[in-house]
Structure formats: C-alpha cells, structure tokens
Design a protein around this motif. Structure first.
Motif, mmCIF file in Angstrom:
data_model
loop_
_atom_site.group_PDB
_atom_site.id
_atom_site.type_symbol
_atom_site.label_atom_id
_atom_site.label_comp_id
_atom_site.label_asym_id
_atom_site.label_seq_id
_atom_site.Cartn_x
_atom_site.Cartn_y
_atom_site.Cartn_z
ATOM 1 N N PHE A 50 62.217 66.168 55.933
ATOM 2 C CA PHE A 50 61.095 66.826 56.603
ATOM 3 C C PHE A 50 61.177 66.782 58.120
ATOM 4 O O PHE A 50 60.419 67.474 58.803
ATOM 5 N N THR A 51 62.081 65.949 58.654
ATOM 6 C CA THR A 51 62.147 65.742 60.111
ATOM 7 C C THR A 51 63.608 65.637 60.548
ATOM 8 O O THR A 51 64.520 65.630 59.724
ATOM 9 N N THR A 52 63.791 65.526 61.862
ATOM 10 C CA THR A 52 65.111 65.144 62.353
ATOM 11 C C THR A 52 65.433 63.758 61.834
ATOM 12 O O THR A 52 64.554 63.035 61.340
ATOM 13 N N PHE A 53 66.706 63.351 61.931
ATOM 14 C CA PHE A 53 67.067 62.022 61.467
ATOM 15 C C PHE A 53 66.658 61.020 62.547
ATOM 16 O O PHE A 53 67.455 60.612 63.397
ATOM 17 N N PHE A 54 65.414 60.601 62.496
ATOM 18 C CA PHE A 54 64.797 59.828 63.570
ATOM 19 C C PHE A 54 65.383 58.429 63.782
ATOM 20 O O PHE A 54 65.251 57.878 64.896
ATOM 21 N N ASP A 61 57.302 54.514 71.990
ATOM 22 C CA ASP A 61 55.930 54.770 71.540
ATOM 23 C C ASP A 61 55.857 54.564 70.030
ATOM 24 O O ASP A 61 56.396 55.369 69.267
ATOM 25 N N PRO A 62 55.200 53.488 69.567
ATOM 26 C CA PRO A 62 55.111 53.244 68.116
ATOM 27 C C PRO A 62 54.481 54.411 67.351
ATOM 28 O O PRO A 62 54.847 54.672 66.213
ATOM 29 N N ALA A 63 53.552 55.111 67.994
ATOM 30 C CA ALA A 63 52.890 56.234 67.322
ATOM 31 C C ALA A 63 53.890 57.347 67.017
ATOM 32 O O ALA A 63 53.802 58.003 65.976
ATOM 33 N N GLU A 64 54.841 57.582 67.929
ATOM 34 C CA GLU A 64 55.845 58.606 67.660
ATOM 35 C C GLU A 64 56.715 58.191 66.486
ATOM 36 O O GLU A 64 57.019 59.002 65.598
ATOM 37 N N MET A 65 57.108 56.922 66.462
ATOM 38 C CA MET A 65 57.915 56.438 65.338
ATOM 39 C C MET A 65 57.170 56.629 64.019
ATOM 40 O O MET A 65 57.712 57.159 63.045
ATOM 41 N N GLU A 66 55.918 56.248 63.977
ATOM 42 C CA GLU A 66 55.139 56.344 62.744
ATOM 43 C C GLU A 66 54.930 57.802 62.326
ATOM 44 O O GLU A 66 54.741 58.085 61.140
ATOM 45 N N SER A 67 54.995 58.726 63.278
ATOM 46 C CA SER A 67 54.750 60.133 62.953
ATOM 47 C C SER A 67 55.827 60.720 62.044
ATOM 48 O O SER A 67 55.614 61.772 61.432
ATOM 49 N N TYR A 68 56.976 60.048 61.945
ATOM 50 C CA TYR A 68 58.067 60.550 61.099
ATOM 51 C C TYR A 68 57.925 60.105 59.642
ATOM 52 O O TYR A 68 58.713 60.523 58.793
ATOM 53 N N PHE A 69 56.944 59.261 59.358
ATOM 54 C CA PHE A 69 56.749 58.750 58.007
ATOM 55 C C PHE A 69 55.594 59.464 57.319
ATOM 56 O O PHE A 69 54.678 59.976 57.966
ATOM 57 N N GLU A 70 55.660 59.466 55.994
ATOM 58 C CA GLU A 70 54.585 59.998 55.166
ATOM 59 C C GLU A 70 53.923 58.847 54.410
ATOM 60 O O GLU A 70 54.610 57.986 53.862
ATOM 61 N N GLY A 103 60.795 59.634 54.903
ATOM 62 C CA GLY A 103 60.409 58.302 55.327
ATOM 63 C C GLY A 103 59.067 57.955 54.719
ATOM 64 O O GLY A 103 58.080 58.647 54.962
ATOM 65 N N GLU A 104 59.028 56.885 53.946
ATOM 66 C CA GLU A 104 57.806 56.497 53.231
ATOM 67 C C GLU A 104 57.137 55.304 53.896
ATOM 68 O O GLU A 104 57.770 54.287 54.178
ATOM 69 N N ARG A 105 55.827 55.416 54.126
ATOM 70 C CA ARG A 105 55.010 54.288 54.596
ATOM 71 C C ARG A 105 54.044 53.921 53.468
ATOM 72 O O ARG A 105 53.234 54.740 53.048
ATOM 73 N N THR A 106 54.147 52.697 52.972
ATOM 74 C CA THR A 106 53.316 52.290 51.848
ATOM 75 C C THR A 106 51.928 51.866 52.317
ATOM 76 O O THR A 106 51.681 51.687 53.512
#
Length: 348
Positions: A50-54, A61-70, A103-106
């Motif tokens: 769903f995204t570039t290979f982040f 910026d932690p928020a940018e990192m988290e934005s790549y996860f679902e 990328g999965e965030r539980t």
C-alpha cells in the motif's frame, strides 16, 4: 483428475515516499481488474503493497512512521480499514481471492510485516502471516546510510508457517465428512505464505511442504543496487547487481518450489522509488518442478498470469520428495538446536 487454478502476480512499479495511499490503491485496483479480465481466481500483490517500502528511511517524526501502518486488531479489520477498503471491496465484488502485504499495527502496539489472504466469495480474511526472517538493522550502520531498517520497525513474526485451505478455487473439491478414505490431493487448494527474505530460507518452505502445500505465495521488495552495506564479492555495475539480485530471487523460488513439490507465485515491487531506490521486480509463477512458467517483462505495473494444475504436485510428493519414505528427521537435530554456525574444532 486435473485441479486447475487461474492465478496472477500483480507487480507494482515505483511508489514514492510522497505517493498517496489512494493513488496506490487505485493502481492496485487497475491491476486486479486486468487480472480478472484474464480469468484470474487468485491475485497476489507485493510486500508492503500500500505504500513505498518505508523501512529504508530513518524517520525523525514518529507520526510519519506510524502513517505507513494499518491498524489490525484481528479478524477482518484490515479488509474494513478505510485506507484500503476499496481494494477488498473490489475483490469481493469480483468474487476473486487476493493475497496482499502491508505494515500491521496491532491493538497492543506491536508492528509486523504482514500479509493476509482474503477470500472474495466469502468476504473474509481466512489466513494471516507475519514475516519471520526480518533482515536489516535497528540503526543505520553509519551516518546517512539509507538501508533496510526492518529490524527497527518490525518484530519477528509470531504466527509460524501455518498452511491453509482456500475454498472455491477448485470445482468439486473434496470436503470433510464425505467418508472418502483417500483424500490426498483431492481437497481445496493447500496454500502457504512467505514474505521477501523468508523465501531465501529453506526452513520457511519445509513446514509448508510437510503440510502438503501445493501453492506458496510470496510478496517482496528487493533492492537491485549494490550499496555500501551488502557489498558483492567484487566491484559490480548497477546492471550486474540487478541481474545478480534477480538470479538469487529466481534461485530461491525455483529450488524451493522443486524441493517441496509445489507451485509458487511471487509478486514484487519494481522500478526506481524516489529516483534512487532501485527495486528488481521479477514477479513470477513457478511450477512444482521448479520451472518458471510466467514472468514479468517490465519494471512497472504488470500482471503476470498463468493457468496451473495443482495435480502436477502429486508427482514430486510421491516420487523423489516422498517425505514419508525418504526424510530422516532423526538426523536433522542441529537445524533447530543451533542458531548461528559453529565451526568444527581445529585439527591437531
């Protein structure tokens, strides 16, 4: 009896750091529609599709990192995530199965490199896999290094290598409680999942082979550039580095398909992300004798399609790779007892 399945690998070209999720999902739907027009029943998408290979970036910026996860607390939540729901809705509408990595965030805040198998006919996620062989680094090995930081962003997968049955792919497949004694190769397709680096490890494939897997699905993002970290044995051009990476990709898919008497589908990212990150592509479909029967011809969005007969797996499973007759597990203890290599003692 033939057990025909029409399958496709949906290769995805360059996806940049600033590419929107919507634009990528739109491209994936176009690939799905193309595959459906060819008659595909199952469509395999790449790792982190769903995204570039982040994981190649060190985020400030932690928020940018988290934005790549679902967010995915379990069940069907990924299929209902507002970010990616249109893809799953299209699969449901078309009645086709899809396998896709992300990328999965539980719910407990863990992060995994994950893939799910979604059955279009039932509208359900019927299998989830989390990448086991997570490569790369936690921190850049030197300042400014742009390399895979997968160990920084992903935990080791905790779901093991569990094969599953995919309903509806094979007409008149044998079901439970029929009283049939000989069920070998007569039921719904037996499928396994791997993600990128997993495909290089025989230990990933053998558990599926031991469950009678007939089809292993692999999503990947593989770098074609010879960088300062993973140096080749000799100085090498970009073109030669890409060819070497493709060789190792094909070798992994072909040998392990052969050694476990199963078909495999690999779907990769490709092209030049952000103008500097070269990904090889090479999406392919391999038969149970290890032959490539269909392969991507471009480094862009492309559907690789083939009609396969899972009955062909029976020959290897009953012949040279008849595990029940030829395996000797009592001699393999070192495989699970030891992690790193240990050299024999020196002589004299």
């Amino acid at each position: 009896m033939p057990r025909i399945v029409k399958v496709a690998a949906a290769q995805i070209g360059a996806v940049h750091r600033d590419s929107s999720r919507d634009s990528t999902i739109s491209r994936m739907i176009d690939l799905l529609n193309t595959a459906v027009s060819k008659g595909a029943q199952l469509i395999v998408f790449p790792e982190c599709a769903f995204t570039t290979f982040f994981p190649r970036y060190l985020f400030s910026d932690p928020a940018e990192m988290e934005s790549y996860f679902e967010d995915d607390a379990g069940g069907n939540s990924i299929a209902d995530s507002k970010n990616v729901k249109p893809l799953f809705d299209k699969a449901r509408e078309a009645g086709v199965d899809i396998w896709v990595g992300y990328g999965e965030r539980t719910s407990s805040g863990q992060h995994f490199n994950t893939a799910v198998y979604f059955c279009g006919k039932t509208g359900e996620v019927i299998s989830k896999y989390r990448k086991v062989h997570v490569p790369g680094f936690v921190n850049p090995p030197f300042p400014g290094a742009e390399v895979h930081l997968e160990k920084r962003y992903f935990e080791t997968g905790d779901l093991g290598f569990e094969a599953f049955r995919a309903p509806g792919l094979i007409p008149n497949a044998l079901k439970a409680n029929t009283g049939e004694e000989d069920t070998d190769g007569k039921g719904d397709a037996i499928i396994g999942s791997l993600i990128c680096n997993d495909r290089r490890w025989p230990e990933s494939w053998r558990p599926y082979g031991l469950q009678g897997a007939e089809l292993v699905l692999v999503g990947f993002n593989t770098n074609g550039k010879a960088d300062d970290i993973y140096k080749p044995r000799q100085p090498i051009s970009l073109e030669d580095a890409r060819e070497q990476a493709l060789f190792h990709h094909r070798l992994s898919m072909q040998y392990n398909s052969y050694a476990n008497s199963c078909f495999s589908i690999s779907a990769g990212r490709c092209g030049m992300d952000d103008g500097k990150f070269d990904l090889i592509g090479g999406s392919s479909i391999v038969d149970s004798d290890g032959h490539i029967i269909a392969e991507a011809k471009t480094v862009d969005d492309e559907v690789v399609f083939a009609e396969i007969d899972l009955e062909e797996c029976r020959k290897g499973k009953k012949d040279i790779f008849n595990f029940a007759v030829n395996r000797q597990p009592q001699t393999y203890g070192i495989i699970t007892a030891q992690k790193g290599y240990v050299e024999p003692k020196l002589l004299f």
